[in-house]
Design a protein around this motif. Structure first.
Motif, PDB file in Angstrom:
ATOM      1  N   SER A   1      -2.278  38.781  37.893  1.00  0.00           N
ATOM      2  CA  SER A   1      -2.657  38.578  36.495  1.00  0.00           C
ATOM      3  C   SER A   1      -2.739  39.938  35.822  1.00  0.00           C
ATOM      4  O   SER A   1      -3.380  40.846  36.354  1.00  0.00           O
ATOM      5  CB  SER A   1      -4.032  37.935  36.398  1.00  0.00           C
ATOM      6  OG  SER A   1      -3.949  36.592  36.736  1.00  0.00           O
TER       7      SER A   1
ATOM      8  N   GLN B   1       5.512  37.046  30.818  1.00  0.00           N
ATOM      9  CA  GLN B   1       4.931  35.708  30.795  1.00  0.00           C
ATOM     10  C   GLN B   1       5.773  34.814  31.667  1.00  0.00           C
ATOM     11  O   GLN B   1       6.993  34.804  31.547  1.00  0.00           O
ATOM     12  CB  GLN B   1       4.937  35.175  29.368  1.00  0.00           C
ATOM     13  CG  GLN B   1       3.586  35.328  28.721  1.00  0.00           C
ATOM     14  CD  GLN B   1       3.497  34.647  27.375  1.00  0.00           C
ATOM     15  OE1 GLN B   1       4.433  33.994  26.935  1.00  0.00           O
ATOM     16  NE2 GLN B   1       2.374  34.812  26.729  1.00  0.00           N
ATOM     17  N   ASP B   2       5.150  34.036  32.538  1.00  0.00           N
ATOM     18  CA  ASP B   2       5.960  33.128  33.352  1.00  0.00           C
ATOM     19  C   ASP B   2       6.131  31.813  32.568  1.00  0.00           C
ATOM     20  O   ASP B   2       5.667  31.684  31.444  1.00  0.00           O
ATOM     21  CB  ASP B   2       5.354  32.949  34.745  1.00  0.00           C
ATOM     22  CG  ASP B   2       4.182  31.989  34.761  1.00  0.00           C
ATOM     23  OD1 ASP B   2       3.698  31.602  33.681  1.00  0.00           O
ATOM     24  OD2 ASP B   2       3.746  31.634  35.869  1.00  0.00           O
ATOM     25  N   LYS B   3       6.822  30.863  33.193  1.00  0.00           N
ATOM     26  CA  LYS B   3       7.168  29.640  32.453  1.00  0.00           C
ATOM     27  C   LYS B   3       5.935  28.822  32.084  1.00  0.00           C
ATOM     28  O   LYS B   3       5.978  27.981  31.193  1.00  0.00           O
ATOM     29  CB  LYS B   3       8.171  28.824  33.264  1.00  0.00           C
ATOM     30  CG  LYS B   3       9.494  29.564  33.418  1.00  0.00           C
ATOM     31  CD  LYS B   3      10.652  28.635  33.674  1.00  0.00           C
ATOM     32  CE  LYS B   3      11.977  29.322  33.427  1.00  0.00           C
ATOM     33  NZ  LYS B   3      12.230  30.483  34.300  1.00  0.00           N
ATOM     34  N   GLY B   4       4.834  29.073  32.780  1.00  0.00           N
ATOM     35  CA  GLY B   4       3.597  28.377  32.425  1.00  0.00           C
ATOM     36  C   GLY B   4       2.824  29.082  31.309  1.00  0.00           C
ATOM     37  O   GLY B   4       1.748  28.631  30.930  1.00  0.00           O
ATOM     38  N   GLY B   5       3.367  30.212  30.821  1.00  0.00           N
ATOM     39  CA  GLY B   5       2.725  30.902  29.704  1.00  0.00           C
ATOM     40  C   GLY B   5       1.658  31.900  30.115  1.00  0.00           C
ATOM     41  O   GLY B   5       1.054  32.543  29.271  1.00  0.00           O
ATOM     42  N   GLU B   6       1.424  32.035  31.447  1.00  0.00           N
ATOM     43  CA  GLU B   6       0.422  33.022  31.896  1.00  0.00           C
ATOM     44  C   GLU B   6       1.012  34.428  31.881  1.00  0.00           C
ATOM     45  O   GLU B   6       2.216  34.584  32.109  1.00  0.00           O
ATOM     46  CB  GLU B   6       0.029  32.706  33.338  1.00  0.00           C
ATOM     47  CG  GLU B   6      -1.314  31.996  33.457  1.00  0.00           C
ATOM     48  CD  GLU B   6      -1.722  31.912  34.917  1.00  0.00           C
ATOM     49  OE1 GLU B   6      -2.472  32.795  35.365  1.00  0.00           O
ATOM     50  OE2 GLU B   6      -1.270  30.972  35.612  1.00  0.00           O
ATOM     51  N   THR B   7       0.168  35.432  31.612  1.00  0.00           N
ATOM     52  CA  THR B   7       0.663  36.807  31.578  1.00  0.00           C
ATOM     53  C   THR B   7       0.390  37.493  32.911  1.00  0.00           C
ATOM     54  O   THR B   7      -0.755  37.582  33.357  1.00  0.00           O
ATOM     55  CB  THR B   7       0.000  37.594  30.437  1.00  0.00           C
ATOM     56  OG1 THR B   7       0.180  36.846  29.240  1.00  0.00           O
ATOM     57  CG2 THR B   7       0.627  38.960  30.275  1.00  0.00           C
TER      58      THR B   7
END
Ligand code: ATP
Ligand code: MG
Length: 436
Positions: A48, A71-77
């Motif tokens: 993260s 950012q991954d495909k789930g929107g997390e940074t």
């Protein structure tokens, strides 16, 4: 014609035989840590992004300019890890590997990622080996860690190394120093670079870390942290220096050494070398007593360091102490002279390897000349031919490429083939001549 794709800028392939030597450096460095009772942790390459902003600090070069964040495909940074200490602390907290009741010694190694301007000794993907001591520590633990890096300097014969040492104080003594520093920097505002001008207000200690040449004259005359240390930090610093003297490890006090990360307290140090040019630091670290608590873990001191493997490579290359590639030479090239001989050739190669003999098969439609060329290129000692006649008689022609001798051996008798190969590889007995 299609343009070939190249490796990203600042990212280096490590090709044969350097890859094995490079891993040799990693291994020898890790062996020194294993001797010091450290245990290895394998950490993820990304985390993260907030782990690094929280630990290294938002106002640092690493977080502000150098981090590979996505950012991954789930929107997390997430961020590719720029260093190892934050990850190791995260893992130690998550798996309860350390607490204040006992001392834990942990290490990691692997690639780190920073978006920097590539130059000699400065890459965008580079390797570090790093170690951390966590728990109820005393200044002697700082010295013990420094002694381990000193061991590397001695064992790898690092040329012209210097240990730079400082104490950055603690939350008790820093406020007074901060006030003095900011006051001084304000008086010299116009002589500082824009980054320093901004950081002066947000994180003035970072200003001391500035590499811009124009800022250096101002920074050289800045107030020194060592003049503002509280009694405890002063005592800590004195103990570290006394014990380094006991171990006869020479050092140079460097009051401007704040290191490029926010989490350091008390002891900070760098090992540099005059043989490295501009990027002269090859190992660096310090004490970080607040980091574990900041990351939601136990209130527990820590001290750690990281060494850059590419820089160790440059230094060991200069010192002619690079490890060998450790590759076994190829002993046998097995060449089927006709397609129908290929299954037998495959079987022979496999059997030789099982017998511990390094062997390669050459499966090509080319003529025998190509087999000699390949064997020469691979520095192979024997060529083993299987042609139509050999398939018929279930034999193999074994040619010693050094002695020029050629014998026919039963193909099924791997032990005999292996014995002949091993015999030829034994060092020749020296003729005994003259009197002793
Ligand atoms: P520098 O002052 O060289 O930028 P740093 O303070 O950013 O170093 P650390 O984060 O303390 O470096 O990393 C520890 C060691 O890792 C350095 O002493 C160096 O040997 C190595 N290192 C850091 N950044 C790089 C890089 N971009 N390329 C190669 N090695 C690096
Ligand atoms: Mg840096």
């Amino acid at each position: 014609m299609n343009q070939p794709i190249r490796a990203p800028r600042g990212v280096k392939d490590i090709i044969p035989p350097d890859a094995m030597r490079f891993e040799g450096i990693l291994r020898e460095t890790e062996e020194i840590l294993l001797l010091g009772g450290f245990q290895k942790v394998l950490l993820p390459l990304f985390e993260s992004a907030s782990l690094f902003t929280r630990s290294i600090g938002g106002e640092t070069d690493i977080v502000e300019k150098e981090m590979y964040t996505f950012q991954d495909k789930g929107g997390e940074t997430f961020a590719l890890r720029p260093e190892g200490t934050a990850s190791l602390l995260r893992a130690a907290i998550e798996h309860r590997l350390a607490d204040i009741s006992r001392v834990s010694r942990l290490f990691y190694s692997g690639p780190m990622f920073r978006h920097e301007r590539p130059q000699a000794g400065r890459l965008r993907q580079f390797y570090q080996v790093g170690a951390e001591i966590l728990g109820p520590l005393t200044p002697s633990d700082d010295v013990d860690l420094i002694a381990i890096i000193h061991r590397m300097a001695v064992q790898f014969r690092i040329p012209e190394w210097t240990l730079l040492l400082n104490n950055m104080g603690c939350p008790r003594c820093r406020p007074a120093y901060r006030t003095a520093l900011v006051g001084y920097l304000k008086d010299h505002f116009g002589e500082l670079c824009p980054t320093c001008q901004r950081r002066m207000g947000t994180n003035p200690f970072r200003v001391l870390d500035c590499k811009v040449p124009a800022c250096q004259p101002v920074l050289e005359k800045a107030p020194r942290i060592t003049d503002y240390l509280c009694d405890r930090s002063r005592a800590h610093y004195d103990r570290v220096r006394e014990e380094l003297d006991v171990l006869e490890i020479p050092y140079r006090p460097e009051p401007r050494l704040v290191r490029g990360l926010d989490y350091y307290t008390e002891t900070t140090f760098e090992f540099t070398s005059g043989a490295l040019g501009a990027q002269s630091t090859w190992a660096a670290g310090g004490r970080y007593d607040g980091l574990s608590k900041d990351l939601g873990g136990p209130d527990m001191p820590g001290v750690g360091f990281a060494a850059g493997i590419e820089r160790l490579w440059l230094l060991r290359e200069a010192a002619r102490t690079l490890p060998g590639a450790g590759l076994p030479p190829i002993w046998v090239t097995v060449f089927p002279l006709a397609p129908l001989a290929r299954p037998k050739a495959l079987r022979l190669v496999t059997a030789l390897r099982e017998a511990g003999i390094p062997a390669v098969g050459l499966f090509t439609d080319q003529k025998i000349k190509a087999a000699f060329r390949q064997a020469e290129h691979d520095r192979s000692r024997f060529l083993a031919f299987i042609g139509e006649d050999e398939v018929e008689s279930d034999t193999v022609q074994l040619k010693d490429l050094v002695k020029g001798e050629q014998v026919s051996v039963p193909l099924g008798d791997t032990l005999e083939i292996a014995r002949r190969i091993r015999m030829s590889l034994l060092p020749e007995e020296k003729e005994h001549s003259g009197s002793v």
